[in-house]
Scaffold this active site. Structure first.
Site, PDB file in Angstrom:
ATOM      1  N   GLU A  80      -5.895 -65.467  11.273  1.00  0.00           N
ATOM      2  CA  GLU A  80      -6.782 -64.708  10.399  1.00  0.00           C
ATOM      3  C   GLU A  80      -6.055 -64.344   9.108  1.00  0.00           C
ATOM      4  O   GLU A  80      -4.867 -64.041   9.107  1.00  0.00           O
ATOM      5  CB  GLU A  80      -7.251 -63.426  11.114  1.00  0.00           C
ATOM      6  CG  GLU A  80      -8.057 -62.474  10.257  1.00  0.00           C
ATOM      7  CD  GLU A  80      -9.447 -62.995   9.912  1.00  0.00           C
ATOM      8  OE1 GLU A  80     -10.319 -62.178   9.620  1.00  0.00           O
ATOM      9  OE2 GLU A  80      -9.649 -64.216   9.928  1.00  0.00           O
ATOM     10  N   ASP A 108      -8.446 -65.867  15.751  1.00  0.00           N
ATOM     11  CA  ASP A 108      -7.674 -64.943  14.916  1.00  0.00           C
ATOM     12  C   ASP A 108      -6.166 -65.037  15.151  1.00  0.00           C
ATOM     13  O   ASP A 108      -5.380 -64.885  14.217  1.00  0.00           O
ATOM     14  CB  ASP A 108      -8.136 -63.500  15.166  1.00  0.00           C
ATOM     15  CG  ASP A 108      -9.575 -63.281  14.743  1.00  0.00           C
ATOM     16  OD1 ASP A 108      -9.913 -63.678  13.612  1.00  0.00           O
ATOM     17  OD2 ASP A 108     -10.355 -62.727  15.539  1.00  0.00           O
TER      18      ASP A 108
END
Length: 252
Positions: A80, A108
């Site tokens: 992310e 992420d």
């Protein structure tokens, strides 16, 4: 809300959020709630990774003051916060190196200890509802899901919370602080309710027309995870002297 975000979050997080919104053609002046949500999600991802390493024996350890002579590998790879092209490059590299199944959607984080991708969620609603939405979207048992709420609740795949209780408590405390600071500024209701958000936006735009914005003081303290956001993203030899420096919203 925009002023609050710039006061409450580290400038590097704000910059990453701005780039993310620009990449998707979104206007942070209009989508102020999304701007706040992206910054919050980014910070949770970085806090999730902070201080967690794997030692030479392959054991997961927590290092807050860091030994520059220790050969430590970051337990989590942060995906992310990267532009889509670089993020997929990171994912492909991980899959080629570890043999992990390539996810359909960008996750992420990647956990080198558990050998799995992680999807982090931060919700203003019921955690179980948001968890189910994430699970239905991802449709993969290979990606681990961990949801946090602003009320201190959390939910994870098979009740496996990955992190120790203290690390998770830091994240929950930060989210609660953000909620309290929003509420003290009259922003929380609009952050939760889309209808209220539209009303607040009209009010903010009218206010901006009447007066110029004053200079904003921001926090310069940096999360350890932010210090490793650099082009050499996959360098396994990264080591750093870490210190506890979690962000707090400045008082009004």
């Amino acid at each position: 809300m925009e002023d609050f975000v710039r006061q409450c979050f580290n400038p590097m997080i704000v910059e990453l959020a701005e780039k993310a919104m620009k990449e998707y053609g979104e206007d942070l002046k209009i989508e102020t709630n999304k701007f706040a949500a992206i910054c919050t999600h980014l910070e949770v991802c970085f806090m999730y990774s902070d201080f967690h390493f794997i030692n030479e024996q392959g054991e997961s350890i927590i290092v807050e003051l860091g030994d520059p002579n220790a050969l430590l590998k970051h337990r989590f790879e942060i995906i992310e916060g990267r532009d889509r092209t670089m993020a997929w490059t990171v994912v492909n590299s991980i899959c080629n190196t570890t043999g992990a199944e390539k996810p359909k959607f960008l996750p992420d984080l990647y956990d080198y200890k558990e050998n799995r991708f992680i999807e982090i969620g931060v919700t203003r609603r019921e955690v179980h509802i948001y968890y189910l939405e994430k699970a239905n979207k991802i449709k993969s048992e290979k990606t681990h899901i961990h949801i946090f709420s602003f009320t201190g609740e959390e939910m994870a795949t098979k009740a496996d919370y990955t992190l120790d209780e203290e690390s998770r408590a830091r994240i929950k405390t930060r989210l609660f602080t953000i909620r309290q600071e929003m509420a003290s500024r009259g922003l929380w209701d609009s952050f939760v309710s889309p209808r209220e958000a539209k009303r607040q936006l009209k009010k903010d735009l009218k206010s901006q027309e009447q007066c110029a914005s004053s200079p904003t003081k921001v926090s310069r303290r940096t999360s350890p995870a932010l210090k490793i956001l650099e082009p050499m993203w996959m360098d396994s030899s990264r080591t750093a002297t870490l210190r506890a420096s979690f962000l707090k919203c400045p008082k009004k």
